[in-house]
Design a protein around this motif. Structure first.
Motif, mmCIF file in Angstrom:
data_model
loop_
_atom_site.group_PDB
_atom_site.id
_atom_site.type_symbol
_atom_site.label_atom_id
_atom_site.label_comp_id
_atom_site.label_asym_id
_atom_site.label_seq_id
_atom_site.Cartn_x
_atom_site.Cartn_y
_atom_site.Cartn_z
ATOM 1 N N ARG A 152 -25.264 -31.356 6.463
ATOM 2 C CA ARG A 152 -25.846 -30.840 5.075
ATOM 3 C C ARG A 152 -25.235 -29.330 5.169
ATOM 4 N N ARG A 153 -24.784 -28.818 3.816
ATOM 5 C CA ARG A 153 -24.494 -27.532 3.754
ATOM 6 C C ARG A 153 -25.682 -26.708 3.616
ATOM 7 N N LEU A 154 -25.612 -25.152 3.695
ATOM 8 C CA LEU A 154 -26.701 -24.519 3.500
ATOM 9 C C LEU A 154 -27.185 -24.459 2.330
ATOM 10 N N SER A 155 -26.521 -24.540 1.138
ATOM 11 C CA SER A 155 -27.100 -24.727 -0.119
ATOM 12 C C SER A 155 -27.908 -25.970 -0.255
ATOM 13 N N GLU A 156 -27.456 -27.207 0.441
ATOM 14 C CA GLU A 156 -28.115 -28.327 0.137
ATOM 15 C C GLU A 156 -29.654 -27.998 1.008
ATOM 16 N N LEU A 157 -29.716 -27.335 1.996
ATOM 17 C CA LEU A 157 -30.938 -27.071 2.721
ATOM 18 C C LEU A 157 -31.839 -26.397 1.958
ATOM 19 N N PHE A 158 -31.225 -25.431 1.344
ATOM 20 C CA PHE A 158 -31.965 -24.522 0.349
ATOM 21 C C PHE A 158 -32.539 -25.156 -0.805
ATOM 22 N N GLN A 159 -31.773 -26.207 -1.306
ATOM 23 C CA GLN A 159 -32.331 -26.992 -2.455
ATOM 24 C C GLN A 159 -33.199 -27.767 -2.093
ATOM 25 N N LEU A 160 -33.333 -28.510 -0.851
ATOM 26 C CA LEU A 160 -34.145 -29.121 -0.430
ATOM 27 C C LEU A 160 -35.554 -28.508 -0.282
ATOM 28 N N TRP A 161 -35.678 -27.371 0.417
ATOM 29 C CA TRP A 161 -36.571 -26.329 0.559
ATOM 30 C C TRP A 161 -37.313 -26.195 -0.930
ATOM 31 N N TYR A 162 -36.405 -25.891 -1.660
ATOM 32 C CA TYR A 162 -37.048 -25.624 -2.957
ATOM 33 C C TYR A 162 -37.775 -26.649 -3.754
ATOM 34 N N ASP A 163 -37.293 -28.148 -3.457
ATOM 35 C CA ASP A 163 -37.771 -29.307 -4.043
ATOM 36 C C ASP A 163 -39.030 -29.727 -3.353
ATOM 37 N N LEU A 164 -39.089 -29.362 -2.103
ATOM 38 C CA LEU A 164 -40.384 -29.881 -1.109
ATOM 39 C C LEU A 164 -41.340 -28.785 -1.368
ATOM 40 N N HIS A 165 -41.099 -27.508 -1.285
ATOM 41 C CA HIS A 165 -41.971 -26.512 -0.911
ATOM 42 C C HIS A 165 -41.963 -25.243 -1.810
ATOM 43 N N GLY A 166 -40.507 -24.665 -2.035
ATOM 44 C CA GLY A 166 -40.313 -23.543 -2.671
ATOM 45 C C GLY A 166 -40.866 -23.581 -4.214
ATOM 46 N N HIS A 167 -40.769 -24.826 -4.895
ATOM 47 C CA HIS A 167 -41.421 -24.669 -6.165
ATOM 48 C C HIS A 167 -42.794 -24.301 -6.322
ATOM 49 N N THR A 168 -43.637 -24.534 -5.270
ATOM 50 C CA THR A 168 -45.159 -24.433 -5.387
ATOM 51 C C THR A 168 -45.321 -22.739 -5.393
ATOM 52 N N LEU A 169 -44.402 -22.000 -4.922
ATOM 53 C CA LEU A 169 -44.724 -20.584 -4.683
ATOM 54 C C LEU A 169 -44.496 -19.738 -5.926
ATOM 55 N N ASN A 170 -45.370 -18.548 -6.031
ATOM 56 C CA ASN A 170 -45.207 -18.039 -7.294
ATOM 57 C C ASN A 170 -43.909 -17.350 -7.602
ATOM 58 N N ASP A 171 -43.203 -16.704 -6.415
ATOM 59 C CA ASP A 171 -41.821 -16.389 -6.511
ATOM 60 C C ASP A 171 -40.780 -17.196 -6.019
ATOM 61 N N GLY A 172 -41.270 -18.559 -6.080
ATOM 62 C CA GLY A 172 -40.288 -19.618 -5.382
ATOM 63 C C GLY A 172 -38.821 -19.553 -6.234
ATOM 64 N N GLU A 173 -38.733 -19.508 -7.585
ATOM 65 C CA GLU A 173 -37.437 -19.368 -8.147
ATOM 66 C C GLU A 173 -36.629 -18.335 -7.878
ATOM 67 N N ARG A 174 -37.424 -16.849 -7.512
ATOM 68 C CA ARG A 174 -36.672 -15.643 -7.297
ATOM 69 C C ARG A 174 -36.162 -15.828 -6.047
ATOM 70 N N ARG A 175 -37.032 -16.541 -5.020
ATOM 71 C CA ARG A 175 -36.483 -16.552 -3.442
ATOM 72 C C ARG A 175 -35.284 -17.520 -3.530
ATOM 73 N N PHE A 176 -35.200 -18.701 -4.239
ATOM 74 C CA PHE A 176 -34.369 -19.581 -4.194
ATOM 75 C C PHE A 176 -33.002 -18.935 -4.955
ATOM 76 N N ARG A 177 -32.877 -18.157 -5.844
ATOM 77 C CA ARG A 177 -31.891 -17.593 -6.501
ATOM 78 C C ARG A 177 -31.108 -16.602 -5.289
ATOM 79 N N ALA A 178 -32.096 -15.795 -4.648
ATOM 80 C CA ALA A 178 -31.584 -15.012 -3.540
ATOM 81 C C ALA A 178 -30.811 -15.861 -2.420
ATOM 82 N N LEU A 179 -31.623 -17.134 -1.783
ATOM 83 C CA LEU A 179 -31.067 -17.864 -1.093
ATOM 84 C C LEU A 179 -29.514 -18.555 -1.544
#
Length: 329
Positions: free
Chosen positions: A57-84
């Motif tokens: 899996r590529r780095l971008s795939e892991l970042f997407q997986l993180w966002y789908d499983l956990h990041g979307h629950t954070l107040n700043d999840g979208e901002r973090r995801f864009r930085a990643l």
């Protein structure tokens, strides 16, 4: 690891322990898979190794997986995801398991040379680490965090700036002297921050239902906790009348910065609207307010953060004079 040989057969190749390997060749891939599973079940360390070897899996795939499983629950999840995502692009999106501390450090150096602040760089390191830690905890990856030993940049703590009574008056006068049709929300937002120590974003999120019986209730805060702060009856009436005439607050941070520039008040970089929060806290302590009470008002999770204002307490200043080694010249 399972690989196809030149003869068309399927070979299982695994290292059971240092220096000890096992290789078996099968006519059918299904037999090789079954054998690998059998060996893996008897060797936890091999299980980790095989899973890691097969992780493409590529780095971008892991970042997407993180966002789908956990990041979307954070107040700043979208901002973090864009930085990643930007980080993955800068590194040409390598296999996630191949990321090394050196690769990250080189990228950080380039970012620093481009003028990115140390605080932003430290935040980005925290975001990347959190991805690997979270996915490891969830069992989505079997290898340890590749950046676990990278040290954050040491930042010299800045002196907190706050406004004097004269400067507060200067800013409010500058707001009121603007031409008709200017952003109407600026004055109430400034007054809320000065009266409650709220962050600018917290003030902007307030609605009429957030103010009941002269008590403002902040939700969607940085800490995720709801907190309530009393205000004067005069300010309460002013806010309700404002909402009646102009509706809910809209983004006004740009308007505040423009007013600040007109006043000529100089502030450290990054302390534009936040100076209002510092001003509330500083005046609160200078007038004898309790540090623990201030912690609850500001919503700090630790009193250590609030203690930054302790040196402004009157008793603290008196003791500095009284207990100094030399009191007479």
């Amino acid at each position: 690891m399972i690989k196809k040989t030149k003869s068309g057969r399927w070979q299982v190749d695994a290292e059971l322990s240092r220096g000890k390997r096992i290789r078996r060749t099968f006519d059918r891939k299904s037999d090789a898979v079954q054998f690998e599973a059998k060996v893996r079940s008897k060797s936890p360390s091999l299980n980790t190794q095989l899973n890691t070897d097969r992780d493409r899996r590529r780095l971008s795939e892991l970042f997407q997986l993180w966002y789908d499983l956990h990041g979307h629950t954070l107040n700043d999840g979208e901002r973090r995801f864009r930085a990643l995502q930007r980080f993955a692009v800068r590194l040409n999106d390598p296999y996630a398991k191949s990321l090394t501390s050196t690769m990250y450090a080189r990228d950080r150096r380039q970012r620093a040379d481009a003028g990115i602040s140390d605080k932003t760089l430290n935040n980005e390191l925290t975001y990347i680490r959190a991805v690997f830690n979270e996915l490891f905890s969830l069992g989505e990856i079997t290898y340890l965090n590749p950046l676990s030993k990278v040290k954050q940049i040491r930042i010299q703590e800045q002196e907190l700036s706050w406004l004097t009574d004269q400067q507060i008056t200067e800013i409010l006068n500058a707001v009121r002297d603007r031409r008709p049709g200017s952003n109407p929300h600026l004055e109430p937002l400034i007054r809320i921050c000065l009266a409650t120590g709220a962050r600018w974003s917290e003030a902007e999120n307030l609605k009429p239902v957030s103010l009941v019986n002269n008590v403002v209730t902040f939700s969607n805060t940085k800490s995720g906790k709801v907190r309530s702060v009393p205000i004067s009856a005069e300010l309460s009436h002013f806010l309700h009348e404002h909402w009646r005439l102009h509706g809910n607050f809209t983004s006004s941070i740009g308007a505040f910065r423009r007013v600040l520039e007109k006043t000529g008040i100089q502030l450290p970089k990054g302390q534009a609207t936040h100076v209002l929060r510092h001003t509330f806290a500083s005046h609160f302590v200078m007038k004898g307010g309790n540090i623990l009470t201030l912690q609850r008002i500001l919503g700090h999770s630790s009193v250590k953060v609030t203690m930054r204002y302790a040196h402004l307490a009157p008793k603290h200043l008196e003791e500095a004079v009284k207990l100094a080694p030399v009191t007479h010249w």
